[in-house]
Each structure stands twice: as C-alpha cells, then as structure tokens.
Design a protein around this motif. Sequence first.
Motif, short mmCIF file in Angstrom:
data_model
loop_
_atom_site.label_atom_id
_atom_site.label_comp_id
_atom_site.label_asym_id
_atom_site.label_seq_id
_atom_site.Cartn_x
_atom_site.Cartn_y
_atom_site.Cartn_z
N LEU A 51 3.15 0.98 -11.27
CA LEU A 51 3.14 -0.23 -10.37
C LEU A 51 3.13 -1.40 -10.81
O LEU A 51 2.01 -1.50 -11.52
N ARG A 111 0.71 -1.38 -0.24
CA ARG A 111 -0.11 0.04 -0.02
C ARG A 111 0.74 1.29 -0.11
O ARG A 111 0.51 2.25 -0.45
N PHE A 161 -1.43 1.23 -12.98
CA PHE A 161 -1.33 -0.16 -12.40
C PHE A 161 -0.96 -1.22 -13.61
O PHE A 161 -1.84 -1.20 -14.54
N GLY A 178 -1.06 -5.26 -14.72
CA GLY A 178 -1.10 -6.61 -14.21
C GLY A 178 -1.49 -7.55 -15.41
O GLY A 178 -1.23 -7.14 -16.51
N GLY A 223 1.36 -5.12 -10.26
CA GLY A 223 0.32 -5.92 -9.24
C GLY A 223 0.05 -7.47 -9.68
O GLY A 223 -0.10 -7.62 -11.10
N SER A 277 -10.12 -7.86 -7.64
CA SER A 277 -8.96 -6.97 -7.46
C SER A 277 -9.25 -5.54 -7.75
O SER A 277 -9.21 -4.51 -7.50
N ILE A 337 1.55 2.60 -3.46
CA ILE A 337 0.33 3.26 -3.85
C ILE A 337 0.20 4.69 -3.41
O ILE A 337 0.27 5.72 -4.07
N MET A 342 1.35 -5.18 -4.69
CA MET A 342 1.70 -4.27 -5.36
C MET A 342 3.12 -3.96 -5.32
O MET A 342 4.00 -4.15 -4.25
#
Length: 247
Positions: free
Chosen positions: A230, A106, A121, A123, A232, A132, A109, A246
């Motif tokens: 990021l 966290r 983000f 992924g 994740g 999610s 973020i 993350m």
Amino acid sequence: MRHSPKEYLVYFSVRILMFVFSWLPIEFALFIGKIIGRLQFYLDIKHRTVAYKNLKLAFAREKTPDELKKILKKNFQNFAQNFIELLYLKKIDQAYIKRYIKLEGRQYIEDAFRKKRGVIFVGAHEGSWELSNAGFALLGYPFSIIAETQRNQLLNQLLDKYRRSKGCGVIPNNTMLRQLIKNLKKNEAVGIVIDHGGLEEGILVEFFNRQAFTPVGAVRLALKYDIPLLLGYVYRIKGPYHKIVML
C-alpha cells in the motif's frame, strides 16, 4: 560507546525542548513552530535557494515566482511544525490520534491484513511522518518501521524509545531484511520510506521532467512473496489536524 560533548549537548537540548513543549497546548506549540519556520525561511539562505531552484524546475510553467515563494514559505513552516510534533511525541496517545488524525483508505489496510501475508506500507519523508508512524501503531495495527540509524546515538536511542512506547516497532538497518521477513510472516505491517534508507536497489524514472533514482526493492519484495503493498502519505489540514491517505 563513548559520546562526544557535542552529542551530549544536542541530546540534552532536545530533552529540555521535549519537556518544555510537553507542557504547552499543542495548538500554541505549533504556533511557535510556525514562527520558527518563518524565521528559518528568511535566515537559512542556503536551503531556501536549493528548495526554490527545485520548485522552479518542477513548476516554472505553472506557477509565478511569487506563488513559488509562497509555497516555499509554507514548506518551511510545516517542516518546523513537524519537528514540534516530534518533540510532542511523548504526549501523543490514542485520544490524540482519534481527535486530530483522520485515516482515509482504512478498508485497504483491513483487506490487506485479511490475506494473512503481512503488509508493506510505502511512503516518504514528507508530512509529519513520525506522527503517522505513531498513529498506525496507536490505531491497533501491528506495525514496524525500517529506521535509518541517526549519527547521534543518544538521539537515536531516545527516538526509538518513544517510537516503541507508542507500539511502533523499529527494525535497524543491520537486521533489516531478516527482521522484515520475520514480521511479515507474522502478518504484521512494515513501513518503508523510498526517498532514502533500506532496500536501496532502484531504477531511474522521469520525475518532473528529470531522471530520478527510485528504489524498487519494496515492490520486488512484494511481488516475490505475494505481499500486499500500500502507498501512503500524510498531510497537515490545519494546525494539529492531519489526514493519512492509504492507496
């Protein structure tokens, strides 16, 4: 737009399943999903064969055939449980997320949002990705996803409706780049999956000793506009319990 009888049949079947499963305790609903996944493992010979071939290419030197089959069976079970959680999306709220979802990273973020340039983000379609998506929005982050339009427009509208009901914005493919930049300028987060869909330009990289196409659009966008990016992923711990990581 006119819809075919098949589209209506699939749409109403999903609506009925959502209604039925919404009345079941999530643990029991996932138990049913586990059984469905096991049946699919034995009955869906085509996809089982393809998946086993890919696992063998990746892990033949590390895993025995029995170990590969065990991994494959769990994968089928988990995928079916992911679908059950999608059917359960209507009932997922902040209390559900607080109880069943653990967020690791966290601080990354929060640090990214403090830069006031938005957050990307990145992924993939693995784990319970719709859960999610809802989780990020319900945790209070201004969050949207780039969504590939489903062939069945009725199902597409239904899915987008439930995504938005959780606070998760949806960026359609036809307005993708323009809307993405707009959201980032408002210091919001945008979720991009790299296994297919938006920002498709890419390069070949080595992946489990094979050349695989890897999109790089998100990285180039982050570099061009100096936007924090990021990585994740989400995985099931047990039953309804998940962890979002993350990096």
